[in-house]
Design a protein around this motif. Structure first.
Motif, PDB file in Angstrom:
ATOM      1  N   SER A  47       1.013  -1.152  -0.027  1.00  0.00           N
ATOM      2  CA  SER A  47       0.018  -0.088  -0.052  1.00  0.00           C
ATOM      3  C   SER A  47       0.749   1.375   0.061  1.00  0.00           C
ATOM      4  O   SER A  47       2.073   1.349  -0.043  1.00  0.00           O
ATOM      5  N   SER A  48       0.128   2.493   0.017  1.00  0.00           N
ATOM      6  CA  SER A  48       0.896   3.756  -0.123  1.00  0.00           C
ATOM      7  C   SER A  48       1.159   4.127   1.292  1.00  0.00           C
ATOM      8  O   SER A  48       0.922   3.337   2.445  1.00  0.00           O
ATOM      9  N   GLU A  49       2.031   5.361   1.574  1.00  0.00           N
ATOM     10  CA  GLU A  49       2.140   5.965   2.987  1.00  0.00           C
ATOM     11  C   GLU A  49       1.500   7.293   2.980  1.00  0.00           C
ATOM     12  O   GLU A  49       1.780   8.159   2.506  1.00  0.00           O
ATOM     13  N   PRO A  50       0.492   7.413   3.927  1.00  0.00           N
ATOM     14  CA  PRO A  50      -0.113   6.399   4.555  1.00  0.00           C
ATOM     15  C   PRO A  50      -1.179   5.577   4.003  1.00  0.00           C
ATOM     16  O   PRO A  50      -1.478   5.890   2.708  1.00  0.00           O
ATOM     17  N   MET A  51      -1.451   4.418   4.446  1.00  0.00           N
ATOM     18  CA  MET A  51      -2.301   3.501   3.709  1.00  0.00           C
ATOM     19  C   MET A  51      -3.748   3.580   3.846  1.00  0.00           C
ATOM     20  O   MET A  51      -4.598   2.756   4.527  1.00  0.00           O
ATOM     21  N   VAL A  52      -4.293   4.696   3.377  1.00  0.00           N
ATOM     22  CA  VAL A  52      -5.865   5.290   3.478  1.00  0.00           C
ATOM     23  C   VAL A  52      -6.460   5.467   1.950  1.00  0.00           C
ATOM     24  O   VAL A  52      -5.515   5.320   1.179  1.00  0.00           O
ATOM     25  N   THR A  53      -7.496   5.309   2.151  1.00  0.00           N
ATOM     26  CA  THR A  53      -8.230   5.061   0.826  1.00  0.00           C
ATOM     27  C   THR A  53      -7.636   6.427  -0.088  1.00  0.00           C
ATOM     28  O   THR A  53      -7.758   5.875  -1.408  1.00  0.00           O
ATOM     29  N   PRO A  54      -8.032   7.704  -0.057  1.00  0.00           N
ATOM     30  CA  PRO A  54      -7.624   8.607  -1.245  1.00  0.00           C
ATOM     31  C   PRO A  54      -6.113   8.507  -1.599  1.00  0.00           C
ATOM     32  O   PRO A  54      -5.821   8.528  -2.762  1.00  0.00           O
ATOM     33  N   GLY A  63      -0.127   5.821 -11.122  1.00  0.00           N
ATOM     34  CA  GLY A  63       1.086   4.893 -11.460  1.00  0.00           C
ATOM     35  C   GLY A  63       2.183   5.872 -10.540  1.00  0.00           C
ATOM     36  O   GLY A  63       3.236   5.793 -10.962  1.00  0.00           O
ATOM     37  N   CYS A  64       2.077   6.463  -9.596  1.00  0.00           N
ATOM     38  CA  CYS A  64       2.803   7.587  -8.967  1.00  0.00           C
ATOM     39  C   CYS A  64       2.723   7.421  -7.463  1.00  0.00           C
ATOM     40  O   CYS A  64       1.725   7.019  -6.961  1.00  0.00           O
ATOM     41  N   HIS A  65       3.704   7.635  -6.822  1.00  0.00           N
ATOM     42  CA  HIS A  65       3.718   7.699  -5.497  1.00  0.00           C
ATOM     43  C   HIS A  65       3.282   9.242  -5.170  1.00  0.00           C
ATOM     44  O   HIS A  65       3.145  10.200  -5.580  1.00  0.00           O
ATOM     45  N   PRO A  66       2.770   9.226  -3.471  1.00  0.00           N
ATOM     46  CA  PRO A  66       2.091  10.423  -3.086  1.00  0.00           C
ATOM     47  C   PRO A  66       3.008  11.758  -3.300  1.00  0.00           C
ATOM     48  O   PRO A  66       2.238  12.959  -3.619  1.00  0.00           O
ATOM     49  N   PRO A  67       4.055  11.814  -3.088  1.00  0.00           N
ATOM     50  CA  PRO A  67       4.862  13.154  -3.568  1.00  0.00           C
ATOM     51  C   PRO A  67       4.671  13.910  -4.869  1.00  0.00           C
ATOM     52  O   PRO A  67       4.610  14.981  -4.918  1.00  0.00           O
ATOM     53  N   THR A  68       4.291  12.875  -5.821  1.00  0.00           N
ATOM     54  CA  THR A  68       4.253  13.160  -7.187  1.00  0.00           C
ATOM     55  C   THR A  68       2.749  13.515  -7.251  1.00  0.00           C
ATOM     56  O   THR A  68       2.388  14.398  -8.011  1.00  0.00           O
ATOM     57  N   HIS A  69       1.705  12.763  -6.940  1.00  0.00           N
ATOM     58  CA  HIS A  69       0.587  12.694  -7.494  1.00  0.00           C
ATOM     59  C   HIS A  69      -0.396  13.792  -6.302  1.00  0.00           C
ATOM     60  O   HIS A  69      -1.248  14.393  -6.667  1.00  0.00           O
ATOM     61  N   GLY A  70       0.227  14.148  -5.351  1.00  0.00           N
ATOM     62  CA  GLY A  70      -0.111  15.227  -4.355  1.00  0.00           C
ATOM     63  C   GLY A  70      -1.328  15.066  -3.475  1.00  0.00           C
ATOM     64  O   GLY A  70      -1.613  15.793  -2.843  1.00  0.00           O
ATOM     65  N   GLY A 487       5.608   3.861 -11.321  1.00  0.00           N
ATOM     66  CA  GLY A 487       5.854   2.401 -11.161  1.00  0.00           C
ATOM     67  C   GLY A 487       6.516   1.657 -12.444  1.00  0.00           C
ATOM     68  O   GLY A 487       6.663   1.956 -13.245  1.00  0.00           O
ATOM     69  N   ARG A 488       6.697   0.339 -12.021  1.00  0.00           N
ATOM     70  CA  ARG A 488       7.433  -0.481 -12.916  1.00  0.00           C
ATOM     71  C   ARG A 488       6.559  -1.521 -13.482  1.00  0.00           C
ATOM     72  O   ARG A 488       5.437  -1.579 -12.767  1.00  0.00           O
ATOM     73  N   VAL A 489       6.778  -1.985 -14.787  1.00  0.00           N
ATOM     74  CA  VAL A 489       5.963  -2.922 -15.330  1.00  0.00           C
ATOM     75  C   VAL A 489       6.570  -4.348 -14.742  1.00  0.00           C
ATOM     76  O   VAL A 489       7.436  -4.561 -14.731  1.00  0.00           O
ATOM     77  N   LEU A 490       5.540  -5.159 -14.450  1.00  0.00           N
ATOM     78  CA  LEU A 490       5.741  -6.365 -13.906  1.00  0.00           C
ATOM     79  C   LEU A 490       5.905  -7.417 -14.738  1.00  0.00           C
ATOM     80  O   LEU A 490       5.049  -8.379 -14.942  1.00  0.00           O
ATOM     81  N   ASP A 491       7.002  -7.274 -15.318  1.00  0.00           N
ATOM     82  CA  ASP A 491       7.627  -8.336 -16.352  1.00  0.00           C
ATOM     83  C   ASP A 491       8.010  -9.574 -15.982  1.00  0.00           C
ATOM     84  O   ASP A 491       7.856 -10.505 -17.003  1.00  0.00           O
ATOM     85  N   GLU A 492       8.208  -9.779 -14.644  1.00  0.00           N
ATOM     86  CA  GLU A 492       8.303 -11.362 -14.233  1.00  0.00           C
ATOM     87  C   GLU A 492       7.301 -11.856 -14.444  1.00  0.00           C
ATOM     88  O   GLU A 492       7.763 -13.240 -14.377  1.00  0.00           O
ATOM     89  N   VAL A 493       6.021 -11.691 -14.762  1.00  0.00           N
ATOM     90  CA  VAL A 493       4.946 -12.789 -14.727  1.00  0.00           C
ATOM     91  C   VAL A 493       4.722 -12.935 -16.184  1.00  0.00           C
ATOM     92  O   VAL A 493       3.967 -13.928 -16.433  1.00  0.00           O
ATOM     93  N   ARG A 494       5.454 -12.495 -17.129  1.00  0.00           N
ATOM     94  CA  ARG A 494       5.365 -12.762 -18.479  1.00  0.00           C
ATOM     95  C   ARG A 494       6.177 -13.934 -19.134  1.00  0.00           C
ATOM     96  O   ARG A 494       7.181 -14.286 -18.326  1.00  0.00           O
ATOM     97  N   ASP A 495       5.797 -14.671 -20.108  1.00  0.00           N
ATOM     98  CA  ASP A 495       6.855 -15.607 -20.814  1.00  0.00           C
ATOM     99  C   ASP A 495       8.045 -14.971 -21.365  1.00  0.00           C
ATOM    100  O   ASP A 495       7.795 -14.318 -22.543  1.00  0.00           O
ATOM    101  N   GLN A 496       8.965 -15.209 -20.890  1.00  0.00           N
ATOM    102  CA  GLN A 496      10.314 -14.217 -21.480  1.00  0.00           C
ATOM    103  C   GLN A 496      10.626 -14.892 -22.716  1.00  0.00           C
ATOM    104  O   GLN A 496      11.597 -14.280 -23.139  1.00  0.00           O
TER     105      GLN A 496
END
Length: 514
Positions: A47-54, A63-70, A487-496
């Motif tokens: 979750s985010s920091e803090p881990m609250v709904t908004p 796709g951003c962390h709180p300092p970026t999305h505000g 955020g990163r693309v979760l490439d590890e779950v694809r067929d390489q």
């Protein structure tokens, strides 16, 4: 070789946690979700920091962390008049996933997702979540669709239903029936939206799963907090079963539309040991002075004035009680001539501001901030010795911004799992920690994630953060990812062994989960 998915269905399971889902699967309560988990890559979504709904859902949506999305809390402090205001979608500083898809000519359906009010100007249908001040406001972006839903699906609601722990079995049964009705209506609303809209992304957010766990955790019979009251447990399980049936309808819709499926939660859940009085902690440290007995009249008068203002706004044609400003003086009952730090709002995180009338200059502010951080980090549960805060930090230093100009606290102190920091507290209560029978469970940092998409590797374990979902979604759709997304693309779950291409040209630095 399969190409990228042309559509994605998102299941927003608010507060879903493996601590509930795994037993629910084993006990046969949620067969549709269990089947999805079996054919998906699954794991932890931090979750985010803090881990609250908004904060959390904005982190997913941008796709951003709180300092970026505000967005950092349910509320913020107006930097001009220093009143408390609710956060809203208009304060998100970066484009959302819905914005990105719309700008590229795709339509979206978003039902009930928090932080989508005021409604965004995007292609498709966006129905706001519980932060919309009323149901008519929730449908502001799509009034024609709203007329259809309100006419044909009276059970549809954007409200949080579980506002307290039921006081009787009769009350529990009444709210349980209402909750089941809402889950059914949400699924049918999505099916009706599918008829109206040629969507690329369809999101249904099931907010009341959060409230079920907050208020009814002991009746799920998961741990040492279990209460053996079979008639109560039946009603809780009935809600979970109805949620699963709603999910089943959405999975059938996804199958008909050949859509990928992403199920996610904004945080996890677990037992709540105690509430933590943030302002009380500041008092103990000598950073705040409560109003002496006999001098609280001005505080009470201010609170009554704020409530009257909200009551009056509720009765205006376009006004609401929840979205108007509140005064600091009406939220924190303290002696302002002797208070250097205070927390006017916040839950699950200490949101601590400096009093500018007593703390001026960078060196003085730095000293007080350091003292606040030391106080929070040293705070422990006297019975267990467990820290009450998982962290405490200087917002300006960590986020590299001026918190005062953005209405942010000077110090943030996220709660330790099992404790819920609170700003709202009875000024007559002198206890720093207080178990709350009305809140037997609270948020944890570990949410869940399941991804079913073309070429996915079922059984692959994921370890992801909320901002990873948006770029991964765009990768699933074979679309370029905006530079602003962190955020990163979760490439590890694809067929390489496969490399996804579009018109014969590889997509640089990203691959669909084919």
């Amino acid at each position: 070789m399969p190409g990228p998915a042309s559509r994605v269905v998102y299941l927003g399971l608010d507060g879903a946690t493996e601590a509930v889902l795994r037993p629910a699967f084993d006990r046969g309560w949620m067969p549709n979700l269990q089947a999805l988990w079996r054919r998906s890559a699954t794991g932890t979504l931090w979750s985010s920091e803090p881990m609250v709904t908004p904060v959390a859902w904005t982190s997913f949506l941008t796709g951003c962390h709180p300092p970026t999305h505000g967005i950092h809390e349910f509320h913020y402090l107006d930097p001009v008049d220093r009143t408390i205001l609710p956060n809203h979608a208009g304060r998100i500083r970066v484009p959302t996933l819905w914005d990105t898809l719309s700008e590229r000519g795709h339509e979206v359906v978003s039902l009930g997702l928090p932080m989508t009010y005021p409604p965004p100007d995007v292609r498709g249908l966006v129905v706001a979540g519980s932060d919309a001040p009323g149901l008519q406001w929730a449908f502001a972006q799509c009034p024609d669709f709203g007329e259809e839903i309100l006419r044909d699906l009276p059970g549809y609601s954007h409200k949080v239903l579980w506002k307290r722990r039921p006081r009787s079995l009769e009350e529990l049964r009444a709210v349980s029936r209402r909750n089941q009705e809402v889950f059914r209506a949400q699924a049918e609303a999505a099916e009706r939206a599918d008829v109206r809209c040629d969507w690329t992304a369809l999101m249904v957010h099931f907010h009341n799963l959060d409230g079920i766990q907050h208020r009814l955790w002991p009746y799920l019979d998961l741990d040492e907090t279990a209460e053996q009251q079979p008639e109560w447990s039946v009603e809780v399980v009935n809600c979970l079963r109805e949620l699963d049936r709603a999910v089943g309808r959405l999975l059938e819709l996804a199958s008909r539309r050949n859509a990928a499926v992403i199920a996610l939660s904004d945080h996890g859940f677990g037992p709540c040991r105690a509430l933590v009085d943030v302002n009380g902690l500041l008092c103990q440290a000598g950073l705040q002075r409560r109003l002496p007995y006999g001098t609280r009249l001005s505080y009470r008068v201010r609170r009554l004035r704020d409530r009257f203002d909200r009551w009056r706004r509720r009765r205006t044609p376009d006004g609401t009680a929840r979205r108007g400003p509140r005064s600091i003086e009406g939220e924190v009952g303290c002696d302002w001539s002797k208070t250097v730090a205070f927390a006017p709002f916040g839950q699950l995180c200490g949101s601590i501001f400096l009093n500018p009338k007593l703390v001026s200059g960078s060196s003085a502010a730095s000293r007080v901030i350091a003292e606040i951080i030391d106080t929070c980090r040293a705070a422990e549960d006297p019975e267990t010795g467990q820290p009450l805060f998982a962290d405490a930090f200087d917002v300006a230093e960590r986020y590299n911004l001026d918190p005062a100009s953005e209405g942010l606290p000077d110090v943030l102190a996220p709660s330790t799992d099992g404790y819920q920091a609170m700003a709202k507290w009875d000024p007559f209560c002198r206890s720093l920690l207080r178990p709350d029978p009305n809140l037997p469970a609270t948020h944890r940092n570990d949410g869940v994630l399941a991804i079913e998409a073309p070429g996915i590797r079922p059984g692959m374990r994921l370890d992801a953060e909320l901002p990873d979902v948006a770029p991964t979604s765009l990768s699933i759709l074979g679309l370029a990812i905006p530079d602003v997304m962190e955020g990163r693309v979760l490439d590890e779950v694809r067929d390489q062994s496969r490399v996804q291409t579009t018109a014969g040209t590889p997509i640089p630095n990203q691959s669909a989960l084919d």
